[in-house]
Enzyme design. Structure first.
Site, short mmCIF file in Angstrom:
data_model
loop_
_atom_site.label_atom_id
_atom_site.label_comp_id
_atom_site.label_asym_id
_atom_site.label_seq_id
_atom_site.Cartn_x
_atom_site.Cartn_y
_atom_site.Cartn_z
NE ARG A 1 -2.07 -1.15 3.62
CZ ARG A 1 -2.53 -1.01 4.86
NH1 ARG A 1 -3.80 -0.70 5.06
NH2 ARG A 1 -1.75 -1.18 5.89
CB SER B 1 -7.99 1.11 5.74
OG SER B 1 -9.15 1.58 5.13
CD GLU C 1 -18.75 -0.11 0.96
OE1 GLU C 1 -19.98 -0.34 0.99
OE2 GLU C 1 -18.11 0.22 1.96
CG PHE D 1 -16.22 -3.92 2.19
CD1 PHE D 1 -16.89 -5.08 2.60
CD2 PHE D 1 -15.32 -3.35 3.07
CE1 PHE D 1 -16.68 -5.63 3.86
CE2 PHE D 1 -15.10 -3.89 4.33
CZ PHE D 1 -15.78 -5.03 4.73
NE ARG E 1 -3.92 -3.99 6.93
CZ ARG E 1 -4.13 -4.66 8.07
NH1 ARG E 1 -4.27 -5.96 8.06
NH2 ARG E 1 -4.24 -4.01 9.20
C1 LIG Z 1 -19.43 -2.51 3.69
C2 LIG Z 1 -18.36 -2.06 4.62
N1 LIG Z 1 -17.59 -1.01 4.27
C3 LIG Z 1 -16.60 -0.61 5.09
C4 LIG Z 1 -16.36 -1.25 6.27
C5 LIG Z 1 -15.19 -0.84 7.16
N2 LIG Z 1 -15.66 -0.24 8.43
C6 LIG Z 1 -15.72 -0.98 9.57
S1 LIG Z 1 -16.34 -0.11 10.85
C7 LIG Z 1 -16.49 1.29 9.92
C8 LIG Z 1 -17.04 2.55 10.51
C9 LIG Z 1 -18.41 2.34 11.08
O1 LIG Z 1 -18.91 3.52 11.64
P1 LIG Z 1 -20.26 3.47 12.44
O2 LIG Z 1 -21.29 2.76 11.65
O3 LIG Z 1 -20.59 4.86 12.82
O4 LIG Z 1 -19.92 2.54 13.68
P2 LIG Z 1 -19.41 2.91 15.15
O5 LIG Z 1 -19.17 4.37 15.20
O6 LIG Z 1 -20.52 2.51 16.05
O7 LIG Z 1 -18.18 2.10 15.38
C10 LIG Z 1 -16.06 1.06 8.61
C11 LIG Z 1 -16.05 2.05 7.53
C12 LIG Z 1 -17.19 -2.35 6.58
N3 LIG Z 1 -17.02 -3.06 7.71
N4 LIG Z 1 -18.19 -2.72 5.75
#
Ligand SMILES: Cc1ncc(C[n+]2csc(CCOP(=O)(O)OP(=O)(O)O)c2C)c(N)n1
Ligand SMILES: [Mg+2]
Lengths: 285, 315
Positions: free
Chosen positions: B14, B41, B62, B87, B171
């Site tokens: 990356r 990331s 996505e 994703f 990665r």
């Molecule tokens: C489809 C998808 N895209 C990206 C991610 C990567 N990801 C994991 S947690 C997260 C942020 C989530 O934020 P939120 O829904 O506000 O959760 P919280 O603040 O409660 O942790 C992301 C982008 C994922 N798990 N699934």
């Protein structure tokens, strides 16, 4: 620790005395401590979101849902889906306290060949209804099981918790629209509205403004609460909707309970050092 | 970077990806980045600082991300659409097929942290189907750079070449299997080791492991040929046919499902041109819990696993 129940027992709910607000608060402290030590031992985890969702989970599992840990496949159990599956550590900690899994299993979280994967797996962990992790899957599944209750003539409620950033996924809105159309009063969706996502504040990424109005427009009953207030949680989660699905807009703080983690974006998936865990545990004593 | 590097040294690709992208963006105002709450990331922090107006972070969405990318291409820009590979590919499959490939837009889909790089986060976060899925889409070039130098070359090739591209950006840390500046020819396999007893055809993280397997086999008197397939679509058909004709059999190795990816591509060629014995190594079930290094070993995706399959073919 696998479910491995080929023929689900058709038994009724166990006798479980629901906890009151004070007892829930005490229980949540234990859960938060377990989350910290679980993540510390694993060296990975999503501590911020675990802490913000803990009070919601504790209220559901100890104060609202019809469940029987001895019969996790009980046909008319209430369904719970953690759509924000990255917060598996908090779900596992609650499942352990509620008797679905051994508390000692928490030490295996994310370790080679453990049943407790970084995201929940229903094929390995009793009490898990759906394998989540990719955001935006839980609400459609909850809609399906809520509809299924009607088709089967079963009396159960379906609960789903999403993140707020998660609501940027379009799949949620397809499901929200359909749930409103179907008037699914046995469905309750809770958003953990901590205003932070992975890399930034939701307001600085993709705003999600007027969430309550959005769900209202889709035909849901909206209940906005303080997501850390057990009296409000019990009230909002305890009652099903009246001819409509219920949307609980739970205002929360990411990292709740640990002062140096609260409302800080880096604690989305940062792992606390041993010294930080000691500090945090003091605050949660 | 030095011309040659120690074998023991390993790299997260990356970094090379991000450096190449930023370098290109300085020279060409059309380069933009698109992501899904994945600035860090996808290693886009530097890009964001230098070109804040040319980073489009659509949030956690996505399908929208790939569609917006296609729209940016329509506007005459060159979007690099960056997201964790499961994703980007799984969630947005139809947008990749229609919005990117069928439209024929010049856009680069960057599948970050593919394979089992996300280890303990589990099968939801593993991208082991991406090669099979992406390979099934017409007009989409599919690249799997095996090291940082190839990653750099792939980014530069994709920016300079009209049309849709999917590339894995690794990665999991890998040693270098090519030299800086050696370049990257789409449609060409690199023969890293020559030998006529058995052919080891590998891609991505498995390439350095195939080279190690060849070393082990050499010690046993088995001369293995190692091909690096960094261009999966188009694939070097001639090199595959030569391997089928000139050796006693082919082992393929990939950090992905054993159906439809590299193994599938090689088998399709071999079975229609010069049937040969094959072993297809890959991730053959939803992974148990474990970190990436543990899981690669668990599935036999290491030098010993590849050597074992080769021994069975020449026996
Ligand atoms: C489809 C998808 N895209 C990206 C991610 C990567 N990801 C994991 S947690 C997260 C942020 C989530 O934020 P939120 O829904 O506000 O959760 P919280 O603040 O409660 O942790 C992301 C982008 C994922 N798990 N699934
Ligand atoms: Mg959030």
């Amino acid at each position: 620790m696998s479910i491995a129940q080929a023929h689900p027992p058709e038994t009724g709910p166990a006798n479980f005395a629901f906890l009151n607000a004070d007892e829930l608060a005490a229980e949540a402290k234990v859960v938060r401590r377990n989350v910290l030590t679980t993540i510390q031992a694993a060296g990975i985890g999503h501590v911020g979101g675990d802490m913000s969702v803990t009070d919601i989970l504790v209220t559901l599992f100890f104060g609202v849902m019809k469940l029987d840990p001895a019969h996790p496949d009980m046909v008319d159990r209430d369904r719970f889906i953690l759509s924000k599956g990255h917060c598996a550590a908090s779900l596992y900690s609650v499942l352990a306290r509620r008797g679905f899994i051994e508390e000692s299993a928490l030490a295996t979280f994310a370790k080679p060949l453990s049943a407790l994967n970084g995201h929940p797996n229903r094929r390995k962990v009793p009490g898990v209804e759906a394998n989540t992790g990719p955001l935006g899957h839980g609400l459609p599944i909850a809609v399906g099981t809520a509809i299924g209750a009607g088709i089967r003539g079963l009396d159960y409620r379906a609960f789903v918790v999403t993140g707020d950033g998660e609501l940027q996924e379009g799949s949620n809105w397809e499901a929200a629209m359909y749930a409103g159309h179907r008037k699914l009063s046995n469905l309750t969706a809770i958003v953990d509205r901590n205003r932070l996502q992975q890399g930034a504040r939701t307001a600085d990424t993709n705003e999600l403004s007027r969430l309550g109005d959005k769900f209202d427009a889709f035909g849901w009953e909206v209940r906005e609460i303080d997501g850390h207030d057990y009296t409000q949680l019990l009230d909002a989660l305890g009652r099903p909707g009246e001819g409509k699905p219920v949307f609980v807009l739970a205002n929360t703080t990411k990292g709740r309970g640990v002062s140096f983690m609260e409302d800080r974006v880096e604690w989305h998936h940062k792992v606390p050092s041993d010294a930080e865990v000691v500090e945090a545990l003091k605050e949660l004593a | 970077m030095a011309d040659t590097i120690a074998l023991a040294e390993t790299y997260d690709c990356r970094k090379a990806f991000a450096e190449a992208l930023q370098d290109l963006a300085r020279q060409d105002g059309r380069i933009v980045a698109v992501c899904n709450d994945s600035v860090s990331s996808s290693n886009l922090k530097g890009f964001q600082q230098e070109f804040p107006d040319r980073l489009v972070n659509v949030g956690i969405a996505e399908q929208n991300m790939v569609g917006v990318g296609a729209g940016l291409a329509n506007a005459g820009l060159i979007p690099f659409v960056c997201s964790a590979s499961p994703f980007l590919t799984g969630r947005s499959m139809e947008q990749v097929k229609v919005d990117a490939a069928y439209n024929g837009y010049h856009m680069v889909l960057c599948g970050m942290s593919p394979g089992m790089a996300y280890g303990e986060l589990g099968p939801t976060h593993h991208s082991i189907e991406d090669l099979a899925w992406m390979r099934a889409i017409h007009d989409l070039t599919v690249l799997v750079p095996a090291d940082p130098f190839q990653t750099d070359a792939a980014v530069r090739w994709a920016a300079a070449t009209d049309g849709p591209v999917f590339m894995r950006v690794g990665r999991f840390k890998v040693p270098a299997v090519s030299k800086e500046g050696e370049g990257f020819e789409v449609g060409r396999a690199d023969e890293l080791v020559s030998g006529d007893d058995v052919a080891l055809i590998a891609t991505g993280t498995l390439v350095s492991r195939a080279v190690e397997a060849a070393e082990i086999l050499k010690g046993e008197g088995i001369a293995a040929r190692v091909l690096n397939i960094s261009s999966l679509a188009p694939i070097d058909t001639a090199a595959v046919i030569r391997a089928a004709k000139e050796t006693k059999g082919i082992v393929t190795a990939e950090e992905g499902v054993p159906s439809g990816g590299l193994g599938g591509a090689v088998a399709e060629i071999v079975v229609q041109s010069h049937p040969a014995k094959m072993k297809i190594l890959g991730v053959d079930e939803f992974a148990p819990t474990g970190d990436a290094a543990f899981l690669l070993n668990h599935f036999g995706l290491n030098a010993e696993g590849i050597a074992k399959a080769a021994r069975e073919l020449v026996a």
